[in-house]
Design a protein around this motif. Structure first.
Motif, short mmCIF file in Angstrom:
data_model
loop_
_atom_site.label_atom_id
_atom_site.label_comp_id
_atom_site.label_asym_id
_atom_site.label_seq_id
_atom_site.Cartn_x
_atom_site.Cartn_y
_atom_site.Cartn_z
N ILE A 7 9.19 2.44 4.45
CA ILE A 7 9.11 1.59 3.26
C ILE A 7 9.54 2.44 2.06
N THR A 8 10.58 2.01 1.39
CA THR A 8 11.07 2.72 0.22
C THR A 8 10.66 2.01 -1.06
N GLU A 9 10.49 2.81 -2.13
CA GLU A 9 10.06 2.29 -3.43
C GLU A 9 8.81 1.42 -3.30
N LEU A 10 7.82 1.95 -2.57
CA LEU A 10 6.60 1.22 -2.27
C LEU A 10 5.64 1.24 -3.44
N ALA A 11 5.07 0.10 -3.77
CA ALA A 11 4.02 0.00 -4.79
C ALA A 11 2.97 -1.00 -4.31
N LEU A 12 1.69 -0.60 -4.42
CA LEU A 12 0.58 -1.44 -4.00
C LEU A 12 -0.44 -1.54 -5.12
N ALA A 13 -0.99 -2.73 -5.31
CA ALA A 13 -2.16 -2.90 -6.17
C ALA A 13 -3.38 -2.84 -5.27
N LEU A 14 -4.26 -1.85 -5.51
CA LEU A 14 -5.40 -1.62 -4.64
C LEU A 14 -6.70 -1.85 -5.38
N ALA A 15 -7.76 -2.02 -4.61
CA ALA A 15 -9.06 -2.33 -5.20
C ALA A 15 -9.68 -1.14 -5.92
#
Length: 223
Positions: A7-15
Motif C-alpha cells: 500500500i503506497t501513500e497510506l493514510a488512516l484515521a485511527l481511534a
C-alpha cells in the motif's frame, strides 16, 4: 520479488489520536512475521482489516502480488479476499450452512464442483480440535471456543497467500501440543507472511518485524 501486499501513500484515521497515521509505503512480503502494536488495541484490528481489504484506508493505493486492487468494488476484489486468511472477533461463519459447507463454500464457487470434500489438512485440524463429529452441525450448535477454532481452520484451509490474525490467543491454544498452533508455525516456516496483534509472548516470539502505529506514523522495522 514483489511483496504480497503493498500500500503506497497510506493514510488512516485511527481511534487512538486525532488526525491521520501515514506512511509512504507499507509492504508485506514473503517471510515477514509482523507484530502490530498500537494503543488502543482496536487500531491494530483496523490495520488488519485494511490489509484484508475489508476496510478502505482514508488514502492509499493497494496492490496484491503487484496488481492494483479496486477497494471500491467488492465483487472485483473477491479474488483477492479469498487469498487472504483473516482471523478476528468480527470474522463469522454463514449461520444457515453446516460447518462442512462453510469450509467448502469458497472452493465450491471457484472450482465449480459440488462433489469436492474437505482436504486432509483441514480434516486433521478438525480432528485435533474435536470438531470432526460436528462437521454437519451449524455454527450456532458449536460452543464459543469451538466456533473460534472452526473460523481459524476455515481461514487456514483457504491456502492463503498471507494470514492476518487479531489476538490469536483467543482462537487457539498457544501451546506446542496444539495442532492449529503447530500448523500456524509450519505456515510461518514455509515463508507465508503472517501479520498479527497479540499479547501472548509465544506468538510475539515468532515475529521478525514490528509494525507500530504511534505519533501519527505507521512504521515497520526488523526486530
Amino acid at each position: 520479488m514483489l511483496p504480497i501486499i503493498e500500500i503506497t501513500e497510506l493514510a488512516l484515521a485511527l481511534a487512538g489520536a486525532p488526525g491521520h497515521f501515514a506512511t509512504n509505503r507499507l509492504a508485506i512480503a514473503q517471510g515477514d512475521v509482523v507484530a502490530v502494536v498500537s494503543d488502543p488495541p482496536i487500531d491494530c484490528r483496523h490495520m488488519l482489516r485494511v490489509l484484508a481489504t475489508l476496510d478502505r484506508p482514508d488514502r492509499g493505493t493497494y496492490r496484491f502480488n503487484g496488481d492494483m486492487v479496486s477497494l471500491t468494488d467488492y465483487r472485483r476484489s473477491l479474488a483477492v479476499k479469498r487469498r487472504i486468511g483473516y482471523v478476528a472477533a468480527d470474522a463469522a461463519m454463514i449461520s444457515n450452512r453446516t460447518l462442512w459447507e462453510n469450509f467448502l463454500l469458497t472452493r465450491f464457487y471457484y472450482e465449480n464442483d459440488l462433489t469436492i470434500d474437505i482436504d486432509k489438512t483441514t480434516e486433521a485440524l478438525c480432528r485435533d480440535a474435536g470438531l470432526f463429529p460436528h462437521l454437519h452441525s451449524r455454527p450456532s450448535e458449536l460452543s464459543d471456543s469451538e466456533l473460534l477454532r472452526a473460523i481459524t481452520i476455515r481461514e487456514m484451509g483457504k491456502e492463503p497467500a498471507v494470514m492476518l490474525i487479531d489476538r490469536p490467543e483467543n482462537f487457539l491454544e498457544m501451546v506446542d501440543a496444539d495442532g492449529i498452533f503447530n500448523h500456524l508455525k509450519n505456515m510461518i516456516q514455509s515463508g507465508m507472511p503472517v501479520v498479527f496483534s497479540s499479547h501472548n509472548s509465544k506468538m510475539n516470539d515468532l515475529a521478525n518485524r514490528r509494525l507500530t502505529l504511534a505519533g501519527g506514523e505507521i512504521r515497520k522495522w526488523p526486530l
